[in-house]
Design a protein around this motif. Structure first.
Motif, PDB file in Angstrom:
ATOM      1  N   TYR A 182       0.199 -37.280  51.273  1.00 44.21           N
ATOM      2  CA  TYR A 182       1.292 -36.648  50.537  1.00 44.21           C
ATOM      3  C   TYR A 182       0.836 -35.246  50.139  1.00 44.21           C
ATOM      4  CZ  TYR A 182       4.498 -35.519  46.740  1.00 44.21           C
ATOM      5  OH  TYR A 182       5.398 -34.886  45.927  1.00 44.21           O
ATOM      6  N   TYR A 183       1.594 -34.213  50.576  1.00 41.02           N
ATOM      7  CA  TYR A 183       1.139 -32.831  50.468  1.00 41.02           C
ATOM      8  C   TYR A 183       1.827 -32.078  49.336  1.00 41.02           C
ATOM      9  CZ  TYR A 183       0.353 -34.022  55.417  1.00 41.02           C
ATOM     10  OH  TYR A 183       0.020 -34.651  56.599  1.00 41.02           O
ATOM     11  N   ARG A 184       1.024 -31.265  48.632  1.00 44.67           N
ATOM     12  CA  ARG A 184       1.557 -30.280  47.698  1.00 44.67           C
ATOM     13  C   ARG A 184       0.851 -28.949  47.954  1.00 44.67           C
ATOM     14  NH1 ARG A 184       4.635 -32.852  43.681  1.00 44.67           N
ATOM     15  NH2 ARG A 184       5.402 -30.737  43.307  1.00 44.67           N
ATOM     16  N   LEU A 185       1.567 -27.852  47.783  1.00 52.77           N
ATOM     17  CA  LEU A 185       1.018 -26.514  47.968  1.00 52.77           C
ATOM     18  C   LEU A 185       1.045 -25.756  46.650  1.00 52.77           C
ATOM     19  CD1 LEU A 185       0.096 -25.602  50.842  1.00 52.77           C
ATOM     20  CD2 LEU A 185       1.852 -27.372  50.938  1.00 52.77           C
ATOM     21  N   ARG A 186       0.022 -24.937  46.426  1.00 51.90           N
ATOM     22  CA  ARG A 186      -0.003 -24.148  45.189  1.00 51.90           C
ATOM     23  C   ARG A 186       1.232 -23.252  45.100  1.00 51.90           C
ATOM     24  NH1 ARG A 186      -4.125 -22.788  41.538  1.00 51.90           N
ATOM     25  NH2 ARG A 186      -5.824 -23.414  42.926  1.00 51.90           N
ATOM     26  N   PRO A 188       4.724 -23.602  46.257  1.00 50.49           N
ATOM     27  CA  PRO A 188       5.607 -24.573  46.907  1.00 50.49           C
ATOM     28  C   PRO A 188       6.725 -23.959  47.738  1.00 50.49           C
ATOM     29  CG  PRO A 188       6.058 -24.448  44.552  1.00 50.49           C
ATOM     30  CD  PRO A 188       4.823 -23.634  44.792  1.00 50.49           C
ATOM     31  N   GLU A 189       7.035 -22.704  47.501  1.00 51.41           N
ATOM     32  CA  GLU A 189       8.109 -22.055  48.254  1.00 51.41           C
ATOM     33  C   GLU A 189       7.618 -21.511  49.585  1.00 51.41           C
ATOM     34  OE1 GLU A 189      11.269 -22.155  47.355  1.00 51.41           O
ATOM     35  OE2 GLU A 189      10.677 -23.316  45.573  1.00 51.41           O
ATOM     36  N   LYS A 190       6.446 -20.893  49.586  1.00 56.86           N
ATOM     37  CA  LYS A 190       5.963 -20.219  50.787  1.00 56.86           C
ATOM     38  C   LYS A 190       4.794 -20.927  51.453  1.00 56.86           C
ATOM     39  CE  LYS A 190       7.264 -15.674  48.948  1.00 56.86           C
ATOM     40  NZ  LYS A 190       6.759 -14.327  48.535  1.00 56.86           N
ATOM     41  N   GLY A 191       4.111 -21.825  50.728  1.00 59.07           N
ATOM     42  CA  GLY A 191       2.900 -22.426  51.246  1.00 59.07           C
ATOM     43  C   GLY A 191       3.140 -23.405  52.380  1.00 59.07           C
ATOM     44  N   TRP A 192       2.145 -23.527  53.258  1.00 56.06           N
ATOM     45  CA  TRP A 192       2.229 -24.484  54.361  1.00 56.06           C
ATOM     46  C   TRP A 192       0.838 -24.807  54.870  1.00 56.06           C
ATOM     47  CZ3 TRP A 192       0.776 -22.672  59.333  1.00 56.06           C
ATOM     48  CH2 TRP A 192       0.645 -21.284  59.459  1.00 56.06           C
ATOM     49  N   ALA A 193       0.778 -25.874  55.635  1.00 56.16           N
ATOM     50  CA  ALA A 193      -0.459 -26.321  56.281  1.00 56.16           C
ATOM     51  C   ALA A 193      -0.070 -26.924  57.628  1.00 56.16           C
ATOM     52  CB  ALA A 193      -1.191 -27.339  55.411  1.00 56.16           C
ATOM     53  N   ASP A 212       5.325 -28.379  50.988  1.00 55.47           N
ATOM     54  CA  ASP A 212       5.294 -29.063  49.702  1.00 55.47           C
ATOM     55  C   ASP A 212       6.257 -30.239  49.676  1.00 55.47           C
ATOM     56  OD1 ASP A 212       4.196 -28.571  46.832  1.00 55.47           O
ATOM     57  OD2 ASP A 212       6.325 -28.940  46.512  1.00 55.47           O
ATOM     58  N   GLY A 213       5.738 -31.424  49.377  1.00 52.02           N
ATOM     59  CA  GLY A 213       6.568 -32.619  49.268  1.00 52.02           C
ATOM     60  C   GLY A 213       6.707 -33.415  50.535  1.00 52.02           C
ATOM     61  N   HIS A 229      -4.008 -19.694  55.724  1.00 53.82           N
ATOM     62  CA  HIS A 229      -4.736 -18.675  54.966  1.00 53.82           C
ATOM     63  C   HIS A 229      -3.926 -18.272  53.733  1.00 53.82           C
ATOM     64  CE1 HIS A 229      -7.300 -15.223  54.159  1.00 53.82           C
ATOM     65  NE2 HIS A 229      -6.194 -14.503  54.031  1.00 53.82           N
ATOM     66  N   GLY A 230      -4.587 -18.289  52.579  1.00 56.74           N
ATOM     67  CA  GLY A 230      -3.936 -17.857  51.347  1.00 56.74           C
ATOM     68  C   GLY A 230      -3.112 -18.918  50.659  1.00 56.74           C
ATOM     69  N   HIS A 231      -3.086 -20.145  51.217  1.00 61.40           N
ATOM     70  CA  HIS A 231      -2.245 -21.198  50.635  1.00 61.40           C
ATOM     71  C   HIS A 231      -3.079 -22.445  50.350  1.00 61.40           C
ATOM     72  CE1 HIS A 231       1.478 -19.029  51.006  1.00 61.40           C
ATOM     73  NE2 HIS A 231       1.228 -18.763  52.281  1.00 61.40           N
ATOM     74  N   ASP A 232      -3.473 -22.598  49.086  1.00 66.18           N
ATOM     75  CA  ASP A 232      -4.251 -23.767  48.691  1.00 66.18           C
ATOM     76  C   ASP A 232      -3.417 -25.027  48.844  1.00 66.18           C
ATOM     77  OD1 ASP A 232      -6.289 -22.033  48.000  1.00 66.18           O
ATOM     78  OD2 ASP A 232      -5.781 -22.025  45.863  1.00 66.18           O
ATOM     79  N   LEU A 233      -4.073 -26.089  49.334  1.00 68.53           N
ATOM     80  CA  LEU A 233      -3.406 -27.350  49.677  1.00 68.53           C
ATOM     81  C   LEU A 233      -3.990 -28.501  48.868  1.00 68.53           C
ATOM     82  CD1 LEU A 233      -1.677 -29.158  51.695  1.00 68.53           C
ATOM     83  CD2 LEU A 233      -3.766 -29.228  53.099  1.00 68.53           C
ATOM     84  N   TYR A 234      -3.103 -29.378  48.431  1.00 66.17           N
ATOM     85  CA  TYR A 234      -3.489 -30.665  47.825  1.00 66.17           C
ATOM     86  C   TYR A 234      -2.857 -31.770  48.639  1.00 66.17           C
ATOM     87  CZ  TYR A 234      -2.842 -34.652  44.567  1.00 66.17           C
ATOM     88  OH  TYR A 234      -2.794 -35.899  43.989  1.00 66.17           O
TER      89      TYR A 234
END
Length: 288
Positions: A182-186, A188-193, A212-213, A229-234
């Motif tokens: 289950y993914y979340r991005l720091r 949430p609007e622009k982040g991706w992995a 995110d989500g 790059h530039g997008h921390d991931l949880y």
């Protein structure tokens, strides 16, 4: 037939065995409005409750347990409440909260237990641009039946779940486990992995952008994740399976496993660990 699949945010509510095509793992994320209460009846599922944000109160066997407090998953290590099978639980949030609820089919009953940040190591794992931070609130040594829960934070640009590995067969060095990411991005609007899941034996290869989500279900396959790059991931991993022993043993892709031999020379990414043990506001009551 069950196969690796990604469900996009807004397109899923609860990952059930029926939806995933497997036997053990269920997963949902509950958004609590201020003052909202839910009651989960006693059944054959053991469960974990991990606040992603906010503070909640649980009533289990007449005991009141207050836990949580981080503003987001990037603001502190988490609290996780474990509730065994055959146990009703009532969850309330006075001010609103977001809670990840994981469950697994269980045959044995264990004790209720609250895991706090004090119980979690601030662990940096990997090396070079495969460095990530890991906390395991419900590890193999935890007194539960099948449920396993892991939280992972990956700095932008780094690889995670690397070398790619699988939990597909139950034998020495590998355990058969169903797994969710289950993914979340720091941001949430622009982040991706990017998530990859592949199986040469099955002629299967999934490479997909996750945001995110989103959530990925992995009944089998090698898998690995990379944060843009530039997008921390949880991501929050939930695992369970038929293995007779509680274990997270995984079989690494032989073609890529030797790369980890370079990690001692590369050293850890200086950004990790980057999630503090405690958020600014937290609350937890001790179990008797």
């Amino acid at each position: 037939m069950a196969q690796p699949r990604i469900f996009k945010a807004g397109e899923w509510d609860t990952i059930t065995p029926e939806l995933a095509g497997w036997t053990y793992v269920s997963f949902s994320v509950k958004q609590f409005a201020a003052g909202e209460t839910i009651v989960i009846a006693a059944d054959d599922q053991e469960r974990s409750f991990t606040p992603l944000s906010g503070i909640v109160t649980a009533i289990v066997d007449g005991e009141e347990i207050v836990f949580g407090g981080r503003a987001s998953v990037f603001d502190g290590l988490g609290y996780t409440l474990y509730v065994p099978r055959d146990t009703e639980v009532t969850i309330t949030s006075a001010d609103g909260a977001e809670v990840a609820i994981a469950s697994a089919l269980a045959t044995t009953k264990h004790a209720v237990r609250l895991v706090t940040p004090d119980d979690l190591g601030v662990e940096a794992r990997g090396g070079g641009n495969a460095t990530r931070q890991v906390a395991t609130p419900i590890p193999p040594g935890f007194p539960a039946d099948r449920l396993l829960v892991v939280e992972v934070w990956t700095p932008g640009g780094n690889w995670s779940s690397f070398p790619p590995h699988k939990h597909e067969h139950d034998h020495d060095g590998e355990a058969e486990l169903e797994e969710t990411y289950y993914y979340r991005l720091r941001d949430p609007e622009k982040g991706w992995a990017v998530q990859r899941a592949y199986s040469p034996e099955r002629d299967f290869d999934l490479v997909e952008t996750v945001r995110d989500g989103d959530i990925c279900v992995l009944p089998w396959s090698y898998h690995t994740t990379v944060a843009a790059h530039g997008h921390d991931l949880y991501y929050l991993n939930v695992l369970a399976g038929p293995a007779p022993e509680r274990t997270l043993q995984a079989f690494q892709d032989p073609a890529l496993a030797p790369l980890q031999n370079e990690w001692p020379e590369l050293g850890l990414d200086a950004r990790v660990p980057f999630i503090p043990r405690y958020p600014e506001t937290s609350a937890a009551s001790e179990l008797d």
